[in-house]
Scaffold this active site. Structure first.
Site, short mmCIF file in Angstrom:
data_model
loop_
_atom_site.label_atom_id
_atom_site.label_comp_id
_atom_site.label_asym_id
_atom_site.label_seq_id
_atom_site.Cartn_x
_atom_site.Cartn_y
_atom_site.Cartn_z
N GLY A 1 -6.39 31.02 -0.74
CA GLY A 1 -6.52 32.42 -0.30
C GLY A 1 -7.33 33.25 -1.26
O GLY A 1 -7.45 32.92 -2.44
N PHE B 1 -9.81 35.74 10.90
CA PHE B 1 -10.37 37.09 10.87
C PHE B 1 -11.68 37.25 11.64
O PHE B 1 -12.36 38.26 11.50
CB PHE B 1 -10.60 37.51 9.41
CG PHE B 1 -9.37 37.40 8.57
CD1 PHE B 1 -8.33 38.32 8.69
CD2 PHE B 1 -9.21 36.35 7.66
CE1 PHE B 1 -7.18 38.21 7.93
CE2 PHE B 1 -8.07 36.24 6.88
CZ PHE B 1 -7.05 37.17 7.02
N HIS C 1 -20.50 37.49 6.31
CA HIS C 1 -19.46 38.23 7.03
C HIS C 1 -18.92 39.37 6.17
O HIS C 1 -19.03 39.34 4.95
CB HIS C 1 -18.29 37.31 7.44
CG HIS C 1 -17.48 37.90 8.55
ND1 HIS C 1 -16.10 37.94 8.53
CD2 HIS C 1 -17.87 38.49 9.70
CE1 HIS C 1 -15.68 38.51 9.65
NE2 HIS C 1 -16.72 38.86 10.37
N HIS D 1 -14.27 38.07 -1.60
CA HIS D 1 -15.01 39.30 -1.34
C HIS D 1 -15.05 40.24 -2.54
O HIS D 1 -15.45 41.39 -2.41
CB HIS D 1 -14.43 40.02 -0.12
CG HIS D 1 -14.73 39.34 1.19
ND1 HIS D 1 -15.58 38.25 1.26
CD2 HIS D 1 -14.32 39.59 2.45
CE1 HIS D 1 -15.67 37.87 2.54
NE2 HIS D 1 -14.91 38.66 3.27
N GLY E 1 -15.53 29.63 2.91
CA GLY E 1 -14.40 30.47 3.33
C GLY E 1 -13.97 30.12 4.74
O GLY E 1 -14.38 30.75 5.72
N ARG F 1 -21.40 34.91 -7.23
CA ARG F 1 -21.49 33.47 -7.49
C ARG F 1 -21.87 32.71 -6.22
O ARG F 1 -22.64 31.75 -6.27
CB ARG F 1 -20.17 32.95 -8.07
CG ARG F 1 -19.90 33.47 -9.48
CD ARG F 1 -18.51 33.09 -9.94
NE ARG F 1 -18.45 31.70 -10.36
CZ ARG F 1 -17.31 31.02 -10.53
NH1 ARG F 1 -16.15 31.60 -10.30
NH2 ARG F 1 -17.33 29.78 -10.94
N ASP G 1 -18.34 33.62 3.73
CA ASP G 1 -17.17 34.44 4.07
C ASP G 1 -16.02 34.06 3.13
O ASP G 1 -14.89 33.91 3.54
CB ASP G 1 -16.78 34.20 5.54
CG ASP G 1 -15.76 35.21 6.05
OD1 ASP G 1 -15.62 36.30 5.44
OD2 ASP G 1 -15.12 34.91 7.07
N1 SAH Z 1 -13.86 32.57 7.82
C1 SAH Z 1 -12.42 32.77 7.98
C2 SAH Z 1 -11.85 33.74 6.99
C3 SAH Z 1 -12.08 33.41 5.55
S1 SAH Z 1 -11.00 34.31 4.47
C4 SAH Z 1 -12.11 33.23 9.40
O1 SAH Z 1 -13.03 33.51 10.16
O2 SAH Z 1 -10.97 33.36 9.76
C5 SAH Z 1 -11.69 33.92 2.92
C6 SAH Z 1 -11.41 32.50 2.44
O3 SAH Z 1 -12.18 32.31 1.26
C7 SAH Z 1 -9.95 32.23 2.05
O4 SAH Z 1 -9.45 31.16 2.82
C8 SAH Z 1 -10.02 31.86 0.56
O5 SAH Z 1 -9.15 30.80 0.18
C9 SAH Z 1 -11.47 31.46 0.38
N2 SAH Z 1 -11.97 31.64 -0.97
C10 SAH Z 1 -11.96 32.76 -1.71
N3 SAH Z 1 -12.51 32.56 -2.90
C11 SAH Z 1 -12.89 31.25 -2.94
C12 SAH Z 1 -13.51 30.42 -3.92
N4 SAH Z 1 -13.87 30.91 -5.09
N5 SAH Z 1 -13.73 29.14 -3.61
C13 SAH Z 1 -13.36 28.62 -2.41
N6 SAH Z 1 -12.78 29.37 -1.44
C14 SAH Z 1 -12.54 30.66 -1.70
MG MG Z 2 -14.53 37.58 7.01
#
Ligand code: SAH
Ligand code: MG
Length: 207
Positions: A71, A13, A165, A140, A42, A147, A137
């Protein structure tokens, strides 16, 4: 340029302009703060990780890439950002880890990127190493964003960088938690000042 091409070819993304700004922010952080590593929260399939891994390579740092790889809420079946090719047929559950691993391996960044598989808040709770650079990132929603803010931002050293992000000040542009629960508290704490904004990427420096 080669790594940028690989980042753009990876699933994810991060738009090019914002990825380039992310790279610049991490290089700036390394310039301001000696020795300390980078953390990405992320990583998904490793797209943003390539820009940050490139910055880590350039500045001789290590990037710790944190993701449980199951995810986010919006990546799950029925949600807007679901990608059926990322579902593990054995479990029926999303798993981006094999894709992430290939991305980093193919980019030749395995020596500078350390993969941390687990819940971000849990890892943050047990993480005490000061950071030069932090990119958030991850989840969301209000809870994961809060947290991540509380768990990770105290680790950023003075002169270090916090990049966030998907910061949308206007609710019509996207979800609010990265703005309300990460960006605003960081600014209002008086500990961070904004140094740049590119698309939905906000780059703050710790004062
Ligand atoms: N930075 C990436 C997009 C990240 S999407 C890019 O540029 O393409 C958000 C990611 O956050 C996902 O892969 C999801 O698995 C992770 N995520 C969401 N909540 C999380 C959590 N509590 N602990 C660890 N990873 C988490
Ligand atoms: Mg993002």
């Amino acid at each position: 340029p080669v790594l940028r091409g690989q980042a753009l070819a990876a699933n994810g993304f991060m738009p090019q302009e914002e990825g380039d700004a992310l790279y610049d922010a991490a290089v700036r952080a390394a310039h301001n703060v000696a020795d300390a590593p980078f953390v990405e929260v992320g990583s998904y399939c490793g797209r943003s990780t390539i820009w940050l891994g490139a910055a880590a390579r350039h500045t001789q740092r290590t990037l710790f890439a944190v993701d449980h790889h199951f995810g986010s809420e919006e990546n799950q079946p029925g949600w807007e950002w679901h990608d059926t090719s990322l579902v593990d047929s054995r479990t029926g559950r999303m798993d981006t880890l094999p894709f992430f691993r290939s991305t980093i391996l193919d980019a030749g960044l395995s020596d500078v990127v350390v993969t941390m598989v687990g819940d971000s808040a849990t890892i943050a709770q047990h993480w005490s190493t000061p950071l030069a650079f932090l990119f958030i990132d991850g989840g969301h929603g209000t809870e994961p964003a809060t947290r991540d803010y509380l768990g990770w931002t105290p680790r950023v050293l003075r002169g270090g960088i916090l990049a966030i992000h998907d910061v949308f000040e206007n609710p019509a542009d996207g979800g609010r938690p990265p703005f309300e629960n990460i960006y605003l508290p960081a600014i209002e704490s008086g500990l961070f000042v904004e140094v740049s904004a590119t698309g939905s990427l906000r780059v703050l420096q710790k004062t």
